[in-house]
Structure formats: structure tokens, C-alpha cells
Design an enzyme around this catalytic site. Structure first.
Site, mmCIF file in Angstrom:
data_model
loop_
_atom_site.group_PDB
_atom_site.id
_atom_site.type_symbol
_atom_site.label_atom_id
_atom_site.label_comp_id
_atom_site.label_asym_id
_atom_site.label_seq_id
_atom_site.Cartn_x
_atom_site.Cartn_y
_atom_site.Cartn_z
ATOM 1 N N GLU A 488 0.878 -1.170 0.000
ATOM 2 C CA GLU A 488 0.000 0.000 0.000
ATOM 3 C C GLU A 488 0.920 1.227 0.000
ATOM 4 O O GLU A 488 1.598 1.505 -0.959
ATOM 5 C CB GLU A 488 -0.925 -0.074 1.212
ATOM 6 C CG GLU A 488 -2.060 0.920 1.170
ATOM 7 C CD GLU A 488 -2.839 0.938 2.470
ATOM 8 O OE1 GLU A 488 -4.060 1.098 2.411
ATOM 9 O OE2 GLU A 488 -2.236 0.830 3.563
ATOM 10 N N GLU A 494 -9.751 2.481 0.301
ATOM 11 C CA GLU A 494 -10.440 2.487 1.599
ATOM 12 C C GLU A 494 -10.839 3.896 2.028
ATOM 13 O O GLU A 494 -11.830 4.073 2.738
ATOM 14 C CB GLU A 494 -9.554 1.821 2.657
ATOM 15 C CG GLU A 494 -8.245 2.538 2.879
ATOM 16 C CD GLU A 494 -7.262 1.754 3.756
ATOM 17 O OE1 GLU A 494 -7.479 0.558 3.985
ATOM 18 O OE2 GLU A 494 -6.275 2.365 4.204
#
Ligand code: NOJ
Ligand code: CA
Length: 681
Positions: A488, A494
Site C-alpha cells: 500500500e 479504503e
């Protein structure tokens, strides 16, 4: 089988340019890039202080910049240096990636190596010390690193500060995220004057008034603290090492080398992305041998529902990782050609405040309502694999204590890849020593650089790939360890579920020219429903969700939405099912940092090309010249583009899916509505 095949390797004649110190100012050595675009010059001033500068086409890019170290227990290594010897060599080598943005990478550079020694022993050191500085100069950038040779006068090297500077002449605009702040790398990108940068993570991207683009980063971050960049004055920056819990920021025993400090240089923003090959070139070749077990692939999972908060990681009535639910996802993966299924919340430890409870995680023991063995067998029968999930809440040593058992179990269950996680505030990576004492380290300090490599190498022994979230930044180590497939390390999807604010329209056009210079990102694209928690709308069109598969590269890509949402959008979902994740070649066609980008990638397994484009909050018409297609061949373009009245805030679901016959030389003019498009043919 050795997977990295060298198809051309040549070491050319030595190129040494040693200039007498008293003849031309203080210059002591210099080297040009292979195409003579760049020249790096090393100088020593009257007090023996070493510096370097970089010119491009005869014009300064990096002004006179310091080199050296402050040590915790010895005088600083900076002054009094003389050149002992100097050598250079030329390399032109092409190597094959097991997976990546392109199959073959050319490594063409000239190297300059300068051995320095202190003119006299500093008090209280026992003898004069040595330090070697190495430059590798490509036509589109350079790497510089230090070598600490084995020597009696400096065996244990305790570094409190690295003095490497980058005096970026004429840098005007900067795109950057803050370093040393609580949210690790998960900030929105700042666009400021270069002279207003504070302390930034790398890659950091700059543009000059003359259009030259620069990016500072590092390569091969091994057993060392990550480099942050701190502005000293004007547009002069200096390396700032991520801190350690105790004492020196880096503790090493000589001989050793530091990571490469890198500078990418391109006339256009598009060239900057292409120049990232130098990060890979500065890393060591694959040490894992046959890595055909690393499978680029797409995956689905019990994930988005957790971020929407309609299901929970923790056990209880809302538990997402139940046997029934997991079977549903396995069926969905099998029916739609996804190779693996991520299931988060399968293991014990998610109760209460899991951010703070890393010590309660078991990495082997499933919750009672999750039949791990049965589901692995069910998946196998269906031709898919479970993807592992190991959230540590940053308690790295707790994870290390279970690592062997967890990886053995994963291998036995047919798990090919594991997503790890380190959710803890920056500076909160926890290590408990054998005597029970606890240390809190930075996510990108030396301790975590060691931890991540330990996980990656242990996983490699079991033929498992690793994808860390809340990671240490990427510095190209995938070349050496090709099972380190993604990470990430930026704001991903998200944030559209619960981020305040969610990712803005320009986010991915920023990422492409900043974070993505460092390597693959597990962004988890493809949320076609375009709504976060409590119905909060995304700042994206549906076409942009498709374009992200091309713009945000990763060899493992999630189809992140819920199966029931994909059922609502069969047309766009078809693209997600078809888009490859492994590429023969990549070209950046056009782009401006933070504004827009179009990228063309050729499938590694066929003759098909794919083009993705994203823009920011401004609608544009993107021109795609089809120069990359093979002459004389007919192609059918499958176009997924924003509807004529689409916009991210008023009409995000409007999409046109159409087919056009095209050939090399044609140009596609595609209107993009503050969003993106995906084209494949
Ligand atoms: C943060 C990760 O980025 C996310 O993907 C994951 O679901 C949670 N941590 C829980 O591990
Ligand atoms: Ca995260």
C-alpha cells in the site's frame, strides 16, 4: 531455473576523468551519462569537504551539495578528505523481469567510484578513516551511495544523521506528502512551491519553470533507515533518516553500503514515470532463483463490506469471515476467473480496539465460525486459492514470533500470497525484546526495514508472495525478491469508504507521478457502486474505476467491490474480468502531475494493448495516438468511456461501452469527465 535472463551484458572501457584539485577549482572527478546528457562532478573544497553537483546538457540541475555523516560515537565524517583513487566503468545490460510494467529492462549507465580518506586521523579516532562514494549515471537520472569499507578505524558505524544534500536549482513546484507525521504515507499530496516544502517522504516530485521534472527517492533500502527529505533553505534539501527508538538511526558493522539516493530527471512528466527503471536497475538481481510460483493475478475478497462497516472483522453477529460468506466469495471468484480470495477477520484477535491490540492476534487460529481447513479444500476444488491476511496492528515482533508457523500453515493450505498490515500510528511499530522490554519504532526505520525483509524472505522459502499495507516504502526490492509483489503506502480505495475527506478527483493523477514512481501499489480499484460508508459518494466516475487498473500498476489487483454490486454493472465488470495485470511493455502517452495521465500497456500474454486515462476535477479530451500498435495489423478497440453527460459529482454512472476498428497511426479523441476511461484492443 534462473528467471532473470541477461540478454546483453557488456562492460565497456574505463572512463576516468581525474582533474587535479588545484587546476580547475576543487573538482576532483566527474562522469557523464552514456548519452552525455548528464554530468556528475565531485569536488573537494579547501577544508576537505566533499560535494557533488549535476549538470544536464551543460546546465545546472543540482548545485554544489554536501555529502557525509554525523556519527553517534565518533567525529563526523565530512571534512579533511583526500581522494585515494577513482575508477569508472560503463554498463549496458538488459535483463528480464519475472513480472512487471515491462518484460525487459535496459540498464545503461556509467559508474564513478571515488575512494576517499581523511588526510589525518581526527581526534579521538585512532586512524584516518575511509569512505567510498559511488555514482551511477543514466541519461534520465542517477543514483549515489556510500560504501563503508572494512577498516580498523571504523568498524561499528552508528549514524545519527546523513548529510547528503540535493540543491535543486530552479525547482519551482513540488508534489509531496509530509514525513514524520502520524499517518505514515497516507496523506493527500500537497502541491506547493518547492521553497515551501517542509519535511517530505520520497518519492517527491518537482517541476522547474523550464518544464524539467525531477523526482528524489532511494533504491535498495536494506538494513537502513528510510530517507526523508527536509528543506534546508530555498530549494536546498537534505536527507533526514527516519529515527530509531533508541540511539543512532542506523547501526551497522562495516563493510556495508547505504541505499542509493536517486534523482530522476525528465523533460516531461510522462518521462518521469518511464525513468523509474533506474530504481530497479540500482537493486541487486533476483536472489530467489525460479520464481514462476509468483503469480500475477486478480483477487476478490471479504473486504469492502468491512470498510463500509456493514460487516465486522471481529466475531459476533456481523462477522464477515464466516464459512458461508467465504464460500460465496469463492464461488464468485471461480465463476468469474479470479485466482484468489482475500478474507480479512478470519483469525482470532479482532475484538475491541484492534488498532491497539496487536498482541492478541493469532496468525494460525481461525474463529470458530470460519472453517479454515474446509474452505481451503473447497477453494482448491473450485480452482481458486485463499489469500492470507495477517494484520499485526504494528506489533512486528509478535508477528515474527508466529511467522514460521503461520507461513507453514499457509503453504499447506495452498495460500500463494499474504496481505500483511501494520495499522499503528507512525512511530508505533512495536518490538518486544527477549527481556520483555518494549520499543516503538517508525514504520520506515532500520528495525522495520529488517522486519519486512525477514517476512519476505521467510515467505519466499514457502513460495508465498507478500503484500504489506502500512508498509515501508518501495525502493525496488521486488527485483531482488520478486515475491514482494505489491504494497500500500499511500491513500488507497479504503479512503472512499471512510476518509475525511475521501480521495479527491486529482488523487490518482498525483499518485501516478509520485508514489507510483517507487513501484506497485495495492490500491484495490474497481468499486463500481461508487459509494462509501453511509452512502457517501465517491469523487469518481465508474469509467475511472476501470482506468485505475491501468494507471495504478500492481501485479496483483483486487476487484474490490461486493459481488452483488458487480451483478448490477455487468458491462463495466466485463472489463475488470478481462484486464491483465502483467505487461510486456508500458508507455506513458501524456500527462501532467496532478492533472491527468494516459498510459498504454501491452499484455504480457497476448498481442493486446490497453490504455487507461484519468483526469482531475477538470473534464478534458485526451488524445491517444495509436503509434504503439503494430503496422499493418487490424485492431478492434473496446472503449469504456465516460458518458457524454458524465461527471463525478452529478452523473458518475454514465458510461459508454463501444467498439471501434483502429490501426496504427489512428488517433482516438476521448472525452474524460473529471474521471477516466479504459480501452482495450
Ligand atoms: C488497513 C488496510 O489498508 C486495509 O486494506 C485492511 O482492510 C485493514 N488495514 C485491516 O487489516
Ligand atoms: Ca491502509
Amino acid at each position: 531455473m534462473i528467471y532473470l535472463r541477461t540478454i546483453a551484458a557488456r562492460v565497456l572501457a574505463l572512463l576516468i576523468c581525474l582533474v587535479a584539485a588545484n587546476a580547475v577549482a576543487d573538482d576532483v572527478a566527474s562522469i557523464e551519462s552514456p548519452g552525455a546528457l548528464l554530468r556528475v562532478t565531485l569536488a573537494i573544497n579547501g577544508e576537505g569537504r566533499v560535494s557533488y553537483r549535476v549538470d544536464r546538457k551543460g546546465q545546472p540541475v543540482v548545485g554544489d551539495s554536501r555529502l557525509g555523516f554525523i556519527l553517534a560515537d565518533a567525529p563526523k565524517l565530512e571534512r579533511n578528505f583526500i581522494v585515494v583513487d577513482s575508477s569508472s566503468r560503463s554498463v549496458d545490460d538488459t535483463w528480464e523481469q519475472p513480472w512487471g510494467e515491462r518484460r525487459f529492462v535496459r540498464d545503461r549507465h556509467n559508474e564513478l567510484r571515488v575512494r576517499l580518506r581523511e588526510a589525518k586521523a581526527p581526534v579521538p579516532a585512532p586512524a584516518a578513516r575511509e569512505l567510498t562514494i559511488v555514482f551511477r549515471v543514466f541519461d534520465d537520472g542517477l543514483g549515489l551511495r556510500y560504501e563503508f569499507p572494512e577498516q580498523a578505524a571504523l568498524r561499528e558505524v552508528n549514524i545519527t544523521d546523513e548529510l547528503t544534500e540535493f540543491d535543486l536549482i530552479g525547482a519551482e513546484t513540488a508534489w509531496w506528502i509530509p514525513a514524520g507525521e502520524w499517518n505514515r504515507y497516507e496523506y493527500l499530496y500537497n502541491r506547493t512551491r518547492a521553497s515551501e516544502v517542509g519535511q517530505a517522504h520520497t518519492p517527491i516530485t518537482f517541476r522547474r519553470a523550464d518544464g524539467l521534472h525531477l523526482a528524489v527517492h532511494e533504491a535498495a533500502l536494506v538494513d537502513y533507515s528510510a530517507m526523508w527529505l527536509r528543506r534546508v533553505e530555498g530549494t536546498r534539501f537534505k536527507a533526514m533518516l527516519s529515527p530509531a527508538a533508541e540511539g543512532a538511526r542506523v547501526k551497522r558493522t562495516a563493510p556495508f553500503t547505504t541505499p542509493w539516493r536517486t534523482l530522476q530527471i525528465a523533460d516531461r512528466a510522462a518521462g518521469l514515470y518511464m525513468s523509474s527503471d533506474l530504481i530497479l536497475n540500482l537493486n541487486e538481481p533476483n536472489v530467489l532463483g525460479d520464481v514462476s510460483w509468483v503469480k500475477p493475478h486478480k483477487y476478490v475478497g471479504i473486504w469492502w463490506s468491512l470498510h463500509l462497516d456493514t460487516e465486522s472483522w471481529a466475531s459476533g453477529p456481523r462477522h464477515g469471515a464466516t464459512t458461508t460468506n467465504a464460500r460465496r466469495y469463492i464461488d464468485f471468484a471461480a465463476a468469474n476467473g479470479f485466482r484468489s480470495v482475500l478474507i480479512e477477520g478470519w483469525n482470532r484477535g479482532w475484538e475491541a480496539d484492534w488498532f491497539a491490540n496487536g498482541d492478541s492476534f493469532s496468525f494460525t487460529e481461525p474463529y470458530p465460525d470460519f472453517d479454515l481447513e474446509g474452505l481451503a479444500a473447497y477453494a482448491r476444488k473450485k480452482g481458486v486459492h485463499l489469500m492470507g491476511h495477517h494484520e499485526t496492528s504494528g506489533f512486528a515482533s509478535h508477528y515474527e514470533a508466529q511467522l514460521g508457523a503461520a507461513l507453514d500453515q499457509s503453504a499447506r493450505l495452498g495460500i500463494e500470497a499474504i496481505k500483511t498490515g501494520y495499522v499503528a500510528d507512525a512511530g508505533g511499530a512495536k518490538f518486544q525484546d527477549a527481556d520483555g522490554s518494549v520499543r516503538f519504532e517508525w514504520h520506515d526505520g532500520q528495525a522495520m526495514s529488517r522486519h519486512h525483509l525477514k517476512v519476505v524472505t521467510e515467505a519466499a522459502k514457502r513460495r508465498i508472495a507478500i503484500n504489506p499495507h502500512e508498509p515501508i516504502k518501495d525502493t525496488g526490492l521486488r527485483r531482488t525478491y520478486p515475491n514482494w509483489v505489491a504494497r500500500e503506502g499511500a491513500r488507497g480505495m479504503e479512503y472512499n469508504a471512510w476518509g475525511v475527506p475521501p480521495n479527491p478527483p486529482e488523487h490518482e493523477a498525483n499518485l501516478f507521478f509520485t508514489r507510483m514512481l517507487s513501484g506497485p501499489m495495492d490500491f484495490t480499484p474497481g468499486v463500481l457502486s461508487l459509494k462509501g460508508r453511509n452512502g457517501q459518494p465517491f469523487q469518481s466516475t465508474i469509467a475511472k474505476q476501470l482506468a485505475l487498473y491501468l494507471v495504478v500498476y500492481s501485479p496483483i489487483q483486487m476487484a474490490a467491490d461486493l459481488p452483488e454490486n458487480y451483478a448490477r454493472f455487468p458491462g463495466p465488470f466485463q472489463f475488470i474480468k478481462e484486464v491483465p495485470v502483467d505487461w510486456q511493455e508500458t508507455f506513458v502517452l501524456d500527462g501532467e502531475v496532478g492533472d491527468f495521465v494516459t498510459v498504454a500497456r501491452k499484455d504480457r500474454a497476448s498481442e493486446d494493448w490497453y490504455v487507461g486515462g484519468v483526469t482531475d476535477e477538470i473534464a478534458r479530451t485526451l488524445t491517444v495516438p495509436l503509434e504503439f500498435l503494430t503496422a499493418g495489423k487490424r485492431y478492434r478497440a473496446h472503449v469504456y468511456r465516460d458518458g457524454t453527460d458524465a461527471s463525478w459529482d452529478r452523473n458518475p454512472f454514465a458510461i459508454i461501452i463501444e467498439k471501434r476498428d483502429v490501426k496504427r497511426g489512428d488517433r482516438l479523441e476521448l472525452r474524460v469527465a473529471s474521471a477516466g476511461l479504459g480501452v482495450d484492443w
